[in-house]
Design an enzyme around this catalytic site. Structure first.
Site, PDB file in Angstrom:
ATOM      1  CG  HIS A 130      -2.209  -0.741   1.011  1.00 18.97           C
ATOM      2  ND1 HIS A 130      -2.257  -2.112   0.920  1.00 18.97           N
ATOM      3  CD2 HIS A 130      -3.493  -0.309   0.876  1.00 18.97           C
ATOM      4  CE1 HIS A 130      -3.519  -2.501   0.748  1.00 18.97           C
ATOM      5  NE2 HIS A 130      -4.289  -1.429   0.712  1.00 18.97           N
ATOM      6  CG  HIS A 174       2.762  -3.213   6.338  1.00 21.34           C
ATOM      7  ND1 HIS A 174       3.416  -4.224   5.675  1.00 21.34           N
ATOM      8  CD2 HIS A 174       1.642  -2.958   5.617  1.00 21.34           C
ATOM      9  CE1 HIS A 174       2.727  -4.571   4.605  1.00 21.34           C
ATOM     10  NE2 HIS A 174       1.646  -3.821   4.550  1.00 21.34           N
TER      11      HIS A 174
END
Length: 199
Positions: A130, A174
């Site tokens: 992303h 993440h």
């Protein structure tokens, strides 16, 4: 004949680079957990999920393809940017997928929200796809400013991209280093795609 006592061999020491890597990994995990824990009560999960959706390839690929193959593209002032954007999204997913496959870093333990349908390599964390995607889009649009795509709204594109990248840590998807490297991959990809199509 003399009896010599042999000393046991010294235990093998870890190389310095391995020790440094372990230290950086632990620091990354600690920073990530702290940021996630501090912001979790403050930021609604629905907002982080919305940011996740705006940076999802399942949104961008159909959007670019539909604009390329619809009559609407003939009304767009900058329709020539659609093909480079599409190529950049493909090279982005290829680069991120390859790195994820090679590194195979697990996602954070606190990644508890359902991720929906994903590719097999998406179970790995490094780097953030992303962050790479949104920074590619922002950097590419920024580079195209000299092609007449300029305007104050480019700043808002960067705000969206950076906010989305940071949200990957806050949402628990993440580690910080995943996002930093992913953002860098996106910017480098944008530069090469821009130079390729520009010249």
């Amino acid at each position: 004949m003399s009896n010599r006592t042999t000393e046991p061999p010294n235990p093998p020491t870890q190389p310095n680079h391995r020790t440094l890597l372990n230290h950086l990994t632990n620091l990354d995990k600690s920073l990530t957990t702290t940021l996630h824990t501090l912001t979790k009560p403050l930021i609604p999960p629905i907002l982080l999920k919305l940011l996740e959706l705006t940076g999802d390839g399942r949104l961008w690929f159909p959007l670019i393809l539909s604009l390329l193959y619809s009559r609407l593209r003939f009304r767009l002032r900058h329709q020539s940017l659609l093909l480079p954007l599409l190529v950049g999204l493909v090279t982005d997913i290829a680069a991120v997928g390859l790195i994820k496959y090679l590194v195979r870093r697990p996602r954070p333990a606190h990644n508890s929200h359902p991720m929906g349908p994903t590719l097999s390599v998406d179970r790995f964390s490094f780097p953030s796809g992303h962050a790479s995607r949104v920074c590619f889009i922002a950097a590419f649009v920024d580079l195209c400013g000299e092609e007449g795509l300029g305007g104050p709204w480019i700043g808002w594109v960067w705000v969206w991209a950076l906010t989305t990248a940071v949200s990957r840590v806050l949402f628990g998807r993440h580690y910080v280093f995943d996002v930093v490297v992913g953002s860098g991959v996106g910017v480098v990809n944008a530069y090469f795609v821009y130079r390729f199509f520009r010249f």
